[in-house]
Scaffold this motif. Structure first.
Motif, mmCIF file in Angstrom:
data_model
loop_
_atom_site.group_PDB
_atom_site.id
_atom_site.type_symbol
_atom_site.label_atom_id
_atom_site.label_comp_id
_atom_site.label_asym_id
_atom_site.label_seq_id
_atom_site.Cartn_x
_atom_site.Cartn_y
_atom_site.Cartn_z
ATOM 1 N N PHE A 193 -3.899 -1.199 6.284
ATOM 2 C CA PHE A 193 -4.291 0.166 6.625
ATOM 3 C C PHE A 193 -4.671 0.269 8.104
ATOM 4 O O PHE A 193 -4.220 1.158 8.836
ATOM 5 N N ILE A 194 -5.543 -0.647 8.530
ATOM 6 C CA ILE A 194 -6.092 -0.569 9.877
ATOM 7 C C ILE A 194 -5.004 -0.804 10.927
ATOM 8 O O ILE A 194 -4.922 -0.083 11.925
ATOM 9 N N ILE A 195 -4.130 -1.788 10.661
ATOM 10 C CA ILE A 195 -3.038 -2.039 11.616
ATOM 11 C C ILE A 195 -2.151 -0.797 11.704
ATOM 12 O O ILE A 195 -1.755 -0.355 12.787
ATOM 13 N N GLY A 239 0.936 -12.695 6.437
ATOM 14 C CA GLY A 239 2.223 -12.164 5.996
ATOM 15 C C GLY A 239 2.538 -12.611 4.581
ATOM 16 O O GLY A 239 3.021 -11.829 3.754
ATOM 17 N N ARG A 240 2.254 -13.886 4.286
ATOM 18 C CA ARG A 240 2.500 -14.390 2.925
ATOM 19 C C ARG A 240 1.619 -13.657 1.925
ATOM 20 O O ARG A 240 2.060 -13.318 0.821
ATOM 21 N N ALA A 241 0.356 -13.423 2.324
ATOM 22 C CA ALA A 241 -0.538 -12.690 1.421
ATOM 23 C C ALA A 241 -0.004 -11.279 1.186
ATOM 24 O O ALA A 241 0.049 -10.805 0.040
ATOM 25 N N PHE A 242 0.435 -10.603 2.252
ATOM 26 C CA PHE A 242 1.000 -9.256 2.121
ATOM 27 C C PHE A 242 2.183 -9.265 1.154
ATOM 28 O O PHE A 242 2.294 -8.409 0.272
ATOM 29 N N GLN A 272 -7.701 -6.009 -2.179
ATOM 30 C CA GLN A 272 -8.403 -4.988 -1.424
ATOM 31 C C GLN A 272 -8.460 -5.307 0.070
ATOM 32 O O GLN A 272 -8.232 -4.453 0.904
ATOM 33 N N ARG A 273 -8.737 -6.574 0.378
ATOM 34 C CA ARG A 273 -8.830 -6.967 1.784
ATOM 35 C C ARG A 273 -7.451 -6.841 2.444
ATOM 36 O O ARG A 273 -7.332 -6.309 3.547
ATOM 37 N N SER A 274 -6.410 -7.303 1.744
ATOM 38 C CA SER A 274 -5.070 -7.210 2.317
ATOM 39 C C SER A 274 -4.706 -5.759 2.593
ATOM 40 O O SER A 274 -4.173 -5.422 3.649
ATOM 41 N N VAL A 332 0.857 -1.176 0.000
ATOM 42 C CA VAL A 332 0.000 0.000 0.000
ATOM 43 C C VAL A 332 0.892 1.225 0.000
ATOM 44 O O VAL A 332 1.800 1.330 0.820
ATOM 45 N N PHE A 333 0.653 2.167 -0.913
ATOM 46 C CA PHE A 333 1.442 3.398 -0.941
ATOM 47 C C PHE A 333 0.841 4.422 -0.002
ATOM 48 O O PHE A 333 0.620 5.559 -0.375
#
Lengths: 294, 282, 271
Positions: free
Chosen positions: B176-178, B148-151, B169-171, B31-32
């Motif tokens: 974002f929330i964390i 983490g793997r998904a990220f 989108q979910r990732s 995410v930028f």
């Protein structure tokens, strides 16, 4: 009174447009956000100011500022972006690299100016006012409007009616295909960066003259406003940048005049945020914002 | 220099590490977002206002700051996870500017340009260590999990992520929330450490220093932000000229690192080690 | 190597077997601006056999694959897996419904190890909750440990265990293709789309992989094979579909299709 505000806004907006044009041109051709663009405006103002202080006539100081800022812009491309372009990580990398370039230029300027706000000598530009249709217009405002209109005309002629323009558009559309057609992308990058820097440099001198204030941090608010202009107008769109720049100038002048002080920035950036949510491609944009099926 | 100087330097390091992790987690997921400075501002002001004006106790105020960071980021993530790349960067930058300008504007609440002064210093090295420890645990847990793997996949290739059933989108929204939670937490802790806060300190400069530590350290390994922050915190202390020219050196470092060591110090070392181990194995 | 055994041992025992379903394409069309890249294509990809898709360069094969995979929108027509409509579904939902793919230009996480590249393929099978991921609960790390073991199984059976810790980007071309296939198989797909899987390989390597594809199909998977290598396709496929300039010009068993005058013309470049 309203008409006067709108006119002042349009002149301020012309400078925003001039500044944002280079920013959007580099994005259009390059796909990178040059966050050092604000520093180029500041550099132009510094070069113009020190040239005038050294006794050089204003018209020549302006040319020096444009050439100087243009050259700096090319230097930034060569030193900060050229390597990234090959790596395929240019989108993120360029943001970081240009933040770095911005810091370097700003801290050099801070050193030179000893953190002081500098001013042009009195009457560097003749202080003359004209009145017509009940409006008060300064010679400086006329000069700003005239020079911005001239440069916009020149730029659109360059882009749409010359072989340089065709090559620029080819590289912007598809760099690899452009190479196959015999275009040298590095030469195009060099020219777009020079043009973009020169326009920022001119904007810097004009801003410095308008507010009679030149300081090392002066680029930042303009950079932030350039984001608003290019997103409203569509990233990479020249016509969009012009319209959105003028619009922002008017909006800002009116907000400052009629709304509680301090709320202007909140409104401008909320507008930017909302536009990104609703219509990320802006009013004229065609760029792909990249979600879901294409 | 006395011991106290080193201790306060260490405290600053702990705080900056916290901010760096707020920035790290979004970049790790591709995410930028550069909204971490805004979360820090929101958490910082919330804590300062709750403590100075309403006499709320420190733990409750910091918890509220964290919750506020989570909520704001959660709301932001809904529209922002639809954007990509530079558009995310610009939108989050706009958000930072909105928060800063509201800090200036809402004088009754925030004290305007003067900020909030006389905040009691209720946080010390111990609290900061505990908070950073908790964040580190979270980071390591994510690192070792499917999340983490998904990220990692989303960051490196969104098309591949999609083809494996990973929702980009979910990732992005989770990252974002964390990021918002960590930003709010350390913004709150900082308020209770520095006596006074003002809007300007949550603007462009903070954002740049957070980004710098991640770029320097690396965005792929948990140790990266710590190394990056350690270098950036220690560098000005090593020599006086370094301290005087801090922005210049930050700037040069950013250009050099992103061009010549694009994965940062920690990730490059990890990669080197993997290559060497692989070379021995094959 | 016993491929059917591989498949049963590493897929069926952990997750419930997926009912096999046919992918149907009906009147699928894709226009880019004024150019029609794929025009009114209809065919089926049934389970239990390999369906071939061939055609000259630029015939629209990859465009079609990208439409099935959820990367490109359809201008017209629809795509269903069984009764489920997938024409509008985003890529990740297509993948979750059981469609896996490899890419024509290999796309691996270049700096991650081979094992990690395969491990992400199991995403679709992950069951641990978000909370257990974030809190580092046993459910999360047990799952990682189990999937890691299954990824190693897959590596063993592809003869790639030596490269487990090797950065995937540093492997040879053929080995990278294998990693991509292992990753796709890790998702336990109902339909596997292979986009030029043996391009750039020698005949021995290609035949080896061909055996693998055949055994996957025998075990009930639907396989779509996109290839340039005509003898390879002829040998493996029960049915071949031929695309030329976006149109389906022939469909049927290999013998029939290859005698079709339109196909011969397309391949000789006179069509």
């Amino acid at each position: 009174m309203l008409a006067q505000q709108i006119m002042n806004g349009l002149v301020a907006g012309a400078v925003y447009a001039l500044f944002a044009l280079g920013f959007t041109l580099v994005f259009g051709v390059h796909r990178i956000l040059n966050l050092a663009h604000g520093a180029l405006l500041m550099a132009g103002a510094f070069i113009g100011l020190y040239a005038v202080l050294a006794g050089i006539p204003l018209w020549f100081a302006i040319i020096l500022a444009m050439v100087g800022a243009g050259t700096l812009s090319v230097l930034i491309d060569v030193l900060a972006f050229r390597r990234l372009r090959a790596s395929g990580q240019a989108e993120f990398g360029a943001i970081i690299s240009s933040i770095g370039a911005n810091l370097v230029l700003v801290s050099i300027a801070q050193r030179i100016s000893e953190t002081k706000v500098l001013r042009f000598p009195f009457a560097t530009f003749p202080v003359v006012f004209y009145r017509f249709w009940g409006l008060r217009v300064s010679l400086l405002q006329l000069a700003i409007a005239g020079s911005v209109a001239f440069l916009l005309g020149l730029l659109s002629w360059l882009i749409f009616h010359t072989s340089l323009g065709r090559q620029v558009r080819a590289v912007a559309g598809n760099p690899r295909a452009a190479v196959l057609l015999g275009v040298n992308p590095d030469a195009i990058y060099l020219r777009t960066f020079f043009l973009s820097g020169a326009m920022a440099g001119l904007a810097g001198v004009l801003v410095g003259l308008s507010f009679n204030s030149v300081h090392f941090m002066m680029g930042e608010p303009y950079l932030l406003r350039a984001f608003v202009v290019v997103i409203l107008g569509g990233l990479g769109s020249i016509a969009g940048a012009v319209v959105a720049g003028m619009g922002l100038g008017v909006l800002q002048t009116l907000a400052t005049a009629y709304l509680p002080s301090g709320l202007t920035d909140t409104i401008i950036f909320s507008l930017l945020f909302l536009v990104l949510m609703v219509r990320p491609n802006g009013l004229f944009g065609v760029a792909n914002t990249g979600v879901g099926r294409r | 220099m006395g011991l106290g100087v080193y201790q306060s330097l260490f405290d600053v390091f702990l705080l900056n590490c916290g901010f760096a992790f707020s920035q790290f987690i979004v970049l790790r997921a591709g995410v930028f977002s550069i909204a971490s400075a805004a979360y820090a501002g929101i958490g910082g002001y919330a804590t300062a206002i709750l403590v100075t004006r309403y006499g709320v106790s420190a733990p409750v105020a910091v918890a509220a700051a964290t919750a506020l960071g989570l909520i704001v980021a959660g709301v932001l993530s809904i529209p922002l996870a639809r954007l990509r790349g530079v558009y995310q960067a610009i939108a989050t930058l706009a958000f930072v500017e909105i928060v800063v300008s509201l800090g200036f504007y809402a004088e009754d609440l925030t004290g305007g340009a003067m900020g909030i002064n006389g905040i009691p210093k209720l946080v010390g090295t111990g609290t900061l260590c505990v908070a950073l420890g908790a964040v580190l645990y979270l980071m390591v847990a994510i690192d070792r999990s499917g999340l983490g793997r998904a990220f990692d996949t989303v960051r490196q290739d969104e098309t591949v992520a999609g083809s494996l059933g990973i929702s980009v989108q979910r990732s992005h929204a989770i990252a974002f929330i964390i990021s918002g939670g960590i930003g709010g937490l350390f913004g709150g802790l900082q308020s209770l450490y520095v006596y006074s806060i003002e809007p300007q300190q949550f603007g462009f400069a903070l954002l740049v220093s957070m980004l710098a530590s991640i770029v320097l350290g690396g965005r792929g390994t948990v140790i990266g932000p710590i190394i990056g922050t350690a270098i950036l915190t220690a560098l000005p202390e090593l020599a006086r000229p370094l301290a005087e020219n801090r922005p210049l050196i930050h700037g040069l470092l950013l250009i050099v690192i992103i061009n010549y060591l694009p994965h940062g110090v920690a990730d490059s070392l990890a990669l080197l080690r993997r290559r060497r181990r692989a070379a021995n194995a094959v | 190597m016993e491929w059917p055994i591989l498949w049963r041992s590493c897929a069926v025992d952990a997750a419930p077997p997926m009912p096999s379903e046919t992918l149907t394409l009906r009147h699928v069309t894709k226009r880019f601006g004024g150019v029609t890249a794929v025009s009114d294509v209809s065919f089926d990809i049934p389970p239990g056999r390999i369906t071939g898709l061939i055609g000259p360069n630029g015939a629209g094969k990859s465009t079609l694959v990208n439409m099935i995979a959820g990367v490109l929108t359809l201008s017209e027509g629809d795509i269903r897996l069984g009764s489920r409509l997938l024409s509008q579904a985003p890529a990740f939902e297509v993948a979750r419904s059981g469609i896996a793919r490899t890419f024509q230009n290999i796309r691996l996480l270049a700096e991650a190890s081979v094992l990690d590249n395969v491990l992400v393929g199991f995403h679709r099978l992950e069951r641990a909750s978000l909370a257990s991921h974030l809190l580092g609960l046993p459910a999360s790390w047990r799952e990682t440990r189990d999937l890691r073991a299954r990824a190693r199984d897959l590596l063993n059976r592809f003869g790639m265990q030596r490269y487990a810790e090797y950065p995937a980007g540093g492997l040879s071309y053929g080995h990278q293709r294998r990693v991509e296939m292992m990753r796709a198989l890790a998702t336990q797909p109902r339909l596997l789309m292979l986009d030029e899987p043996v391009a750039g390989m020698n005949d021995v390597e290609a035949a080896e992989l061909g055996d693998i594809f055949a055994s996957l199909a025998r075990d009930g998977m639907a396989v779509l094979l996109i290839e340039h290598n005509v003898p390879f396709v002829m040998r493996l496929c029960a049915e071949i579909n031929v695309l030329d300039t976006g149109r389906l010009i022939a469909s049927g068993p290999p013998g029939t299709v290859m005698r079709d005058p339109a196909v011969i013309a397309a391949y000789l470049g006179t069509g």
